[in-house]
Design an enzyme around this catalytic site. Sequence first.
Site, PDB file in Angstrom:
ATOM      1  N   ARG A  21     -13.905   0.313  -4.634  1.00  0.00           N
ATOM      2  CA  ARG A  21     -14.315   0.590  -3.209  1.00  0.00           C
ATOM      3  C   ARG A  21     -15.849   1.252  -3.087  1.00  0.00           C
ATOM      4  NH1 ARG A  21     -10.270   1.490   0.535  1.00  0.00           N
ATOM      5  NH2 ARG A  21     -11.840   2.649   1.441  1.00  0.00           N
ATOM      6  N   GLU A  42     -11.881   5.179  -4.914  1.00  0.00           N
ATOM      7  CA  GLU A  42     -12.367   6.427  -4.910  1.00  0.00           C
ATOM      8  C   GLU A  42     -13.290   6.506  -3.653  1.00  0.00           C
ATOM      9  OE1 GLU A  42     -15.735   6.189  -5.349  1.00  0.00           O
ATOM     10  OE2 GLU A  42     -15.984   7.429  -7.118  1.00  0.00           O
ATOM     11  N   ASP A  44     -18.428   8.737  -5.891  1.00  0.00           N
ATOM     12  CA  ASP A  44     -19.209   9.142  -7.032  1.00  0.00           C
ATOM     13  C   ASP A  44     -19.967   7.829  -7.692  1.00  0.00           C
ATOM     14  OD1 ASP A  44     -20.050  10.987  -8.682  1.00  0.00           O
ATOM     15  OD2 ASP A  44     -18.589  11.065  -9.900  1.00  0.00           O
ATOM     16  N   LYS A 100      -3.492  -0.690  -6.709  1.00  0.00           N
ATOM     17  CA  LYS A 100      -4.507  -0.097  -6.020  1.00  0.00           C
ATOM     18  C   LYS A 100      -4.481   1.343  -6.164  1.00  0.00           C
ATOM     19  CE  LYS A 100      -6.186   1.122  -1.268  1.00  0.00           C
ATOM     20  NZ  LYS A 100      -5.933   0.539   0.152  1.00  0.00           N
ATOM     21  N   ASP A 124       0.902  -1.267  -0.009  1.00  0.00           N
ATOM     22  CA  ASP A 124      -0.078  -0.010   0.074  1.00  0.00           C
ATOM     23  C   ASP A 124       0.811   1.246  -0.036  1.00  0.00           C
ATOM     24  OD1 ASP A 124      -2.193   2.058   0.936  1.00  0.00           O
ATOM     25  OD2 ASP A 124      -3.135   0.092   0.602  1.00  0.00           O
ATOM     26  N   ASP A 125       0.346   2.401   0.459  1.00  0.00           N
ATOM     27  CA  ASP A 125       1.058   3.632   0.415  1.00  0.00           C
ATOM     28  C   ASP A 125       2.250   3.434   1.169  1.00  0.00           C
ATOM     29  OD1 ASP A 125       1.568   6.302  -0.152  1.00  0.00           O
ATOM     30  OD2 ASP A 125      -0.275   7.185   0.929  1.00  0.00           O
ATOM     31  N   ASP A 162      -5.617   5.399  -5.256  1.00  0.00           N
ATOM     32  CA  ASP A 162      -6.281   5.854  -4.307  1.00  0.00           C
ATOM     33  C   ASP A 162      -6.837   7.188  -4.709  1.00  0.00           C
ATOM     34  OD1 ASP A 162      -7.427   6.273  -1.654  1.00  0.00           O
ATOM     35  OD2 ASP A 162      -5.388   5.699  -0.755  1.00  0.00           O
ATOM     36  N   GLY A 186     -15.997   5.193  -2.740  1.00  0.00           N
ATOM     37  CA  GLY A 186     -17.622   5.440  -3.049  1.00  0.00           C
ATOM     38  C   GLY A 186     -17.882   6.640  -3.198  1.00  0.00           C
ATOM     39  N   ASP A 246     -12.692   3.929   4.191  1.00  0.00           N
ATOM     40  CA  ASP A 246     -11.609   3.064   4.911  1.00  0.00           C
ATOM     41  C   ASP A 246     -12.572   2.301   5.961  1.00  0.00           C
ATOM     42  OD1 ASP A 246     -10.140   3.800   3.216  1.00  0.00           O
ATOM     43  OD2 ASP A 246      -8.435   4.458   4.780  1.00  0.00           O
TER      44      ASP A 246
END
Length: 430
Positions: free
Chosen positions: A237, A219, A223, A184, A108-109, A186, A221, A241
């Site tokens: 997503r 994103e 939009d 992934k 991840d990040d 973000d 959820g 989180d």
Amino acid sequence: MGVPLCRLPLLLLLVLALSPQGTRWPAAAAAAARRIAPLPTAALRRLYDTSNYGRLQLNNGLALVPQMGWNSWNFFACNINDTLIRETADALVSTGLAALGYNYVNIDDCWSYVKRGNKGQLLPDPKTFPSGIKSLADYVRGKGLKLGIYSDAGVSTCQVRPGSLHHENDDAALFASWGVDYLKYDNCYNLGIPPKERYPPMRDALNSTGRQIFYSLCEWGQDDPALWAGKVGNSWRTTDDIQDTWKSMTDIADKNNKWASYAGPGGWNDPDMLEVGNGGMTFAEYRAHFSIWALMKAPLLIGCDVRNMTSETIEILSNKEVIQVNQDPLGVQGRRILGQGKGGCREVWAGPLSGNRLAVALWNRCSETVNITMTLPAVGLDGSSAYSVRDLWKHETLSANVVGTFGAQVDVHDCKMYIFTPAVSFSASW
Ligand SMILES: *[C@@H]1O[C@H](CO)[C@@H](O)[C@H](O)[C@H]1NC(C)=O
Ligand SMILES: *[C@@H]1O[C@H](CO)[C@@H](O)[C@H](O)[C@H]1NC(C)=O
Ligand SMILES: *[C@@H]1O[C@H](CO)[C@@H](O)[C@H](O)[C@H]1NC(C)=O
Ligand SMILES: *[C@@H]1O[C@H](CO)[C@@H](O)[C@H](O)[C@H]1NC(C)=O
């Protein structure tokens, strides 16, 4: 809700085309009424709305079933390095989790250096990833696993490393050159540009590398991605989180449930990674988390330290029968069918599986032990036919002759999970 009649023939063809030999859902109603209890059409249309199933497709050949693997964020956040990722790959293999399908090792990040290089390229953080990502990818792939990486559809990642907005082609080419299998992507520092504009360029960039790279949209959820992301990514997503709490997990389950009709082979709703094993929930709560994520066809991405799991954590994550529900080739997302009692806390969730089977979860979200019962027609089964019922947590077949109703006592916040299979009345083959 409901399947418009004009779309039904196409839907049936799609389902049959995507299903393995022997699957007769939902064509069962017409074809097999005499031998095998059908899922009645009316209940089917009411409960398991598949009007969007297979309609939106990225077509990169990936995600025919939900992705499985591990991601560094939930347990380690920014405290990651090359050694940790290698040891995690080792542990996935030695614990048997890899053999059960957990094959993506997703960083991840925080893997990248805070600035791009002098040619504008992303650089691995030299302190924590001194041998670079290609060497790590080679190691992980050498174990039969796949490596995932992280970037952001903005100018910076959430932890303020360089983002890929307006660098899509260069960054995708770099990931592909390293042998990366999964991205992934973000949503931080996005300049207020709508997700629908920021996420497709990376899809196209990944595609033009010629390498098959799983594209995981994150994103949050924002939009309503279920409505459009099937053409953009392999999963999206649906929520903020997840936190390692009962409240967060249950809220997210309910939010993700809303988009059930949009999931299908090629693209999945993503209610975020698993918290099983991180300590903030009870065994029963983690068992419910895992059961419901499996039933919802959510990605099964482990979020704990797999180098140091308790036997309870291993027991949950390696339940092969529950994993098989998640990885069923039919790929219809199960959903909440009913809730009884105070606030509807005695819940029944269910979803169709290949081979005319049905997965059912009895989930106790009340504050004491309760009995949860249901009629079989309530979940779309035939009210007068007999079913064999297998308990996926006890690993035993409870009865070969369940007719009409079914129920069980369920502990606080626990979840029981079953597969209902029509009892065949005589043994003719198809
Ligand atoms: C790129 O997109 C085309 C068109 O959808 C598809 O046929 C092809 O498989 C994709 N390639 C990769 C590597 O994703
Ligand atoms: C790598 O990360 C792990 C997990 O945070 C940590 O325990 C370990 O000390 C780190 N190793 C190095 C060499 O920094
Ligand atoms: C392993 O996990 C336990 C909790 O289950 C914790 O107390 C212990 O510190 C962990 N060990 C390591 C080496 O991380
Ligand atoms: C559930 O039903 C069984 C059988 O009727 C009964 O013995 C048991 O006490 C009930 N449990 C609860 C929590 O109501």
